[in-house]
Design a protein around this motif. Structure first.
Motif, PDB file in Angstrom:
ATOM      1  N   GLU A 158     -10.665  -7.324   1.444  1.00  0.00           N
ATOM      2  CA  GLU A 158      -9.497  -8.152   1.745  1.00  0.00           C
ATOM      3  C   GLU A 158      -8.249  -7.576   1.092  1.00  0.00           C
ATOM      4  OE1 GLU A 158      -7.457 -11.153   3.625  1.00  0.00           O
ATOM      5  OE2 GLU A 158      -9.556 -10.553   3.832  1.00  0.00           O
ATOM      6  N   GLU A 159      -8.389  -7.007  -0.109  1.00  0.00           N
ATOM      7  CA  GLU A 159      -7.230  -6.417  -0.782  1.00  0.00           C
ATOM      8  C   GLU A 159      -6.709  -5.207  -0.021  1.00  0.00           C
ATOM      9  OE1 GLU A 159     -10.028  -7.152  -2.231  1.00  0.00           O
ATOM     10  OE2 GLU A 159      -9.542  -8.765  -3.657  1.00  0.00           O
ATOM     11  N   ALA A 160      -7.617  -4.348   0.449  1.00  0.00           N
ATOM     12  CA  ALA A 160      -7.178  -3.180   1.213  1.00  0.00           C
ATOM     13  C   ALA A 160      -6.513  -3.604   2.520  1.00  0.00           C
ATOM     14  CB  ALA A 160      -8.362  -2.260   1.484  1.00  0.00           C
ATOM     15  N   ARG A 161      -7.062  -4.615   3.181  1.00  0.00           N
ATOM     16  CA  ARG A 161      -6.454  -5.091   4.423  1.00  0.00           C
ATOM     17  C   ARG A 161      -5.053  -5.632   4.166  1.00  0.00           C
ATOM     18  NH1 ARG A 161      -4.745  -8.886   7.339  1.00  0.00           N
ATOM     19  NH2 ARG A 161      -4.762 -10.228   5.512  1.00  0.00           N
ATOM     20  N   ARG A 162      -4.860  -6.280   3.029  1.00  0.00           N
ATOM     21  CA  ARG A 162      -3.546  -6.824   2.695  1.00  0.00           C
ATOM     22  C   ARG A 162      -2.539  -5.695   2.445  1.00  0.00           C
ATOM     23  NH1 ARG A 162      -5.314 -10.550  -0.334  1.00  0.00           N
ATOM     24  NH2 ARG A 162      -5.152 -12.090   1.319  1.00  0.00           N
ATOM     25  N   LEU A 163      -2.970  -4.644   1.783  1.00  0.00           N
ATOM     26  CA  LEU A 163      -2.067  -3.520   1.550  1.00  0.00           C
ATOM     27  C   LEU A 163      -1.729  -2.798   2.850  1.00  0.00           C
ATOM     28  CD1 LEU A 163      -3.452  -1.890  -1.733  1.00  0.00           C
ATOM     29  CD2 LEU A 163      -1.613  -3.546  -1.469  1.00  0.00           C
ATOM     30  N   ILE A 211      -5.731   1.180  -9.067  1.00  0.00           N
ATOM     31  CA  ILE A 211      -5.294  -0.090  -9.668  1.00  0.00           C
ATOM     32  C   ILE A 211      -6.469  -0.851 -10.250  1.00  0.00           C
ATOM     33  CG2 ILE A 211      -4.278  -2.333  -9.154  1.00  0.00           C
ATOM     34  CD1 ILE A 211      -2.551  -0.928  -7.056  1.00  0.00           C
ATOM     35  N   GLY A 212      -7.546  -0.984  -9.473  1.00  0.00           N
ATOM     36  CA  GLY A 212      -8.683  -1.772  -9.939  1.00  0.00           C
ATOM     37  C   GLY A 212      -8.355  -3.251  -9.939  1.00  0.00           C
ATOM     38  N   ASP A 213      -8.387  -3.870 -11.102  1.00  0.00           N
ATOM     39  CA  ASP A 213      -8.079  -5.285 -11.252  1.00  0.00           C
ATOM     40  C   ASP A 213      -6.570  -5.448 -11.424  1.00  0.00           C
ATOM     41  OD1 ASP A 213      -8.073  -7.977 -11.654  1.00  0.00           O
ATOM     42  OD2 ASP A 213      -9.044  -7.918 -13.632  1.00  0.00           O
ATOM     43  N   ILE A 214      -5.917  -6.075 -10.458  1.00  0.00           N
ATOM     44  CA  ILE A 214      -4.460  -6.208 -10.505  1.00  0.00           C
ATOM     45  C   ILE A 214      -4.019  -7.139 -11.626  1.00  0.00           C
ATOM     46  CG2 ILE A 214      -4.373  -8.144  -8.903  1.00  0.00           C
ATOM     47  CD1 ILE A 214      -1.891  -5.204  -9.172  1.00  0.00           C
ATOM     48  N   SER A 215      -4.888  -8.011 -12.114  1.00  0.00           N
ATOM     49  CA  SER A 215      -4.493  -8.955 -13.158  1.00  0.00           C
ATOM     50  C   SER A 215      -4.202  -8.269 -14.494  1.00  0.00           C
ATOM     51  CB  SER A 215      -5.588 -10.011 -13.351  1.00  0.00           C
ATOM     52  OG  SER A 215      -6.798  -9.404 -13.781  1.00  0.00           O
ATOM     53  N   LEU A 264       7.268   0.433  -2.815  1.00  0.00           N
ATOM     54  CA  LEU A 264       5.930   0.166  -2.279  1.00  0.00           C
ATOM     55  C   LEU A 264       4.974  -0.262  -3.387  1.00  0.00           C
ATOM     56  CD1 LEU A 264       5.463   3.081   0.296  1.00  0.00           C
ATOM     57  CD2 LEU A 264       6.059   0.698   0.753  1.00  0.00           C
ATOM     58  N   ALA A 265       5.090   0.356  -4.567  1.00  0.00           N
ATOM     59  CA  ALA A 265       4.243  -0.055  -5.689  1.00  0.00           C
ATOM     60  C   ALA A 265       4.529  -1.495  -6.098  1.00  0.00           C
ATOM     61  CB  ALA A 265       4.459   0.889  -6.874  1.00  0.00           C
ATOM     62  N   CYS A 266       5.820  -1.867  -6.116  1.00  0.00           N
ATOM     63  CA  CYS A 266       6.172  -3.262  -6.428  1.00  0.00           C
ATOM     64  C   CYS A 266       5.638  -4.209  -5.355  1.00  0.00           C
ATOM     65  CB  CYS A 266       7.682  -3.406  -6.553  1.00  0.00           C
ATOM     66  SG  CYS A 266       8.411  -2.489  -7.931  1.00  0.00           S
ATOM     67  N   LEU A 267       5.705  -3.793  -4.097  1.00  0.00           N
ATOM     68  CA  LEU A 267       5.165  -4.625  -3.016  1.00  0.00           C
ATOM     69  C   LEU A 267       3.660  -4.801  -3.166  1.00  0.00           C
ATOM     70  CD1 LEU A 267       6.941  -3.600   0.320  1.00  0.00           C
ATOM     71  CD2 LEU A 267       6.778  -5.877  -0.677  1.00  0.00           C
ATOM     72  N   THR A 280      -0.141 -12.446  -5.384  1.00  0.00           N
ATOM     73  CA  THR A 280       0.028 -13.722  -4.686  1.00  0.00           C
ATOM     74  C   THR A 280      -1.013 -13.954  -3.601  1.00  0.00           C
ATOM     75  OG1 THR A 280       1.580 -12.710  -3.106  1.00  0.00           O
ATOM     76  CG2 THR A 280       2.498 -13.669  -5.128  1.00  0.00           C
ATOM     77  N   GLY A 281      -1.729 -12.909  -3.188  1.00  0.00           N
ATOM     78  CA  GLY A 281      -2.710 -13.063  -2.120  1.00  0.00           C
ATOM     79  C   GLY A 281      -2.084 -13.275  -0.757  1.00  0.00           C
TER      80      GLY A 281
END
Length: 428
Positions: free
Chosen positions: A208-213, A231-235, A316-319, A326-327
């Motif tokens: 889902e994360e890759a699809r969002r990017l 990146i791994g864990d964005i948190s 793009l990195a900030c995006l 935010t998901g």
């Protein structure tokens, strides 16, 4: 509580222990899974262990972590007490690590989980195979140049027509052997890269994360997988600036005394491969209508196209940080392009082609849908231009083209004035 330092090598780990204000050497432990398990079981639950981030360090940290209070994997570039020491030995390095950990002067790097580690290894292996294939292709180009055969009349020398043209050329014995050997290498590497691409595309189509990017313009399955591996864990990134600095897209800053801060080129620290694919995605995003296109034009008018591409890569990195935190998907994404990207990833992963009259959702966009999506991003680009124009009209006046007080020239340079004259007029 004891502070234990490990100086990791391929065959052994030098051990040092600091306890009650004293540091002592504790011998060596073989770098094997069984011996490391025995060593981990001999440690106390309150112990803290430190080791440098070398090749097997991550796996050693996973073995020791369940048996101690904390495992610190220190960045080797930041342990300057070892790299700048006049005395350099395994015992001294292990003792220095233990003392720095006891003094609280070491911060741990993030240790990825098993899935992220596997993804990183596949991405790194694919990049290495692509470099090997590029070297083989460059060797063939060099052979043609030595033999005065000129350029191939076809766009792709290694395509079907290009290879037929290459086979028709008359080469000396050793040159023909070089070309034949390089072609065999290219064919083998093509198969290896295709096998890795199939696994990476399968991961991207199910993430889902890759699809969002992939909803960001210019970001395909390959870029999304590379970014998620880095990146791994964005948190673990509290702000987009931390992610930008992690990827090495932040500018260097020099400041001392009463002098104003001077900003230089980007730091280029961190994952170089992830940074390079972001810049490649930025070149594609710059050519598509939308806010990123308007931002790139604004920077290119002042600094040139190369700087604009790096600035868009930082955007793009900030995006990426914003979407993953935010998901949410990119607000100005084009749904038809996202469907095409996802379908391409599924096909690369080995999915069966769909029939012409399949019952699922349409993949390719209709003419009306395509025009509606373009109109949306054009409105977004115009809104961004209007926002910047209002900001410039109400903001404080600055002298020159730079933002550093006392350092920027009072008038733009000749090249800068020429770029500004050729820049398109904002559509307000």
């Amino acid at each position: 509580m004891r502070s234990i330092g490990l100086d990791v090598h391929q065959g052994f780990c030098e051990v040092a222990i600091r306890e009650a204000g004293k540091t002592r050497s504790a011998g060596r432990v073989a770098t094997g899974r069984d011996t490391l398990e025995l060593f981990a079981e001999s440690l106390a639950p309150a112990d803290e262990v430190v080791l440098e981030a070398t090749g097997p360090a991550m796996e050693i940290a996973r073995i020791i972590r369940p048996h101690v209070a904390r495992v610190v994997v220190a960045n080797a570039q930041e342990v300057r007490a070892i790299s700048h020491a006049r005395v350099k030995s395994d015992r001294f390095d292990a003792r220095t690590l233990a003392e720095l950990l006891s003094a609280g002067m070491l911060e741990s790097v993030w240790v990825p989980d098993a899935e992220t580690s596997g993804l990183r290894r596949r991405v790194a292996r694919r990049a290495a195979l692509v470099r090997q294939r590029t070297r083989a292709k460059n060797e063939i180009h060099a052979t043609l140049a030595r033999c005065l055969l000129g350029r191939c009349p076809f766009s792709d020398l290694f395509g079907k027509k290009g290879r037929a043209w290459l086979a028709a050329q008359e080469l000396d014995g050793e040159e023909a052997e070089t070309v034949a050997g390089c072609l065999r290498q290219i064919d083998f590497l093509d198969g290896e890269i295709a096998a890795i691409d199939q696994r990476l595309s399968g991961w991207a189509s199910g993430s889902e994360e890759a699809r969002r990017l992939m909803s960001i313009p210019g970001v395909g399955a390959g870029v999304a997988v590379t970014l998620m591996a880095a990146i791994g864990d964005i948190s673990r990134f509290a702000s987009p600036r931390q992610l930008v600095a992690y990827l090495g897209l932040d500018p260097k800053v020099r400041q001392s005394g009463d002098e104003p801060a001077r900003h230089g080129r980007i730091s280029k620290r961190g994952n170089a491969h992830a940074r390079s694919v972001l810049v490649e995605a930025a070149w594609i995003a710059m050519r598509q209508p939308g806010p990123l296109h308007a931002f790139a034009e604004r920077v290119r008018a002042r600094k040139g196209a190369q700087v604009a591409a790096v600035a868009v890569a930082r955007k793009l990195a900030c995006l990426c940080w914003q979407l993953l935190t935010t998901g949410e998907d990119y607000a100005y994404a084009r749904p038809s392009l996202l469907r095409a990207k996802l379908r391409r990833a599924q096909l690369d992963a080995g999915a069966a082609p769909l029939s012409t009259r399949h019952s699922g959702r349409r993949i390719s966009a209709t003419a009306s849908e395509r025009e509606a999506e373009r109109e949306l991003v054009r409105h977004a680009e115009a809104a961004y231009r209007r926002l910047i124009a209002d900001w410039k009209a109400t903001g404080p006046a600055k002298k020159g083209a730079g933002a550093t007080h006392g350092r920027a020239p009072s008038t733009p340079s000749k090249r800068q004035a020429a770029r500004q004259a050729q820049a398109q007029t904002p559509a307000l």
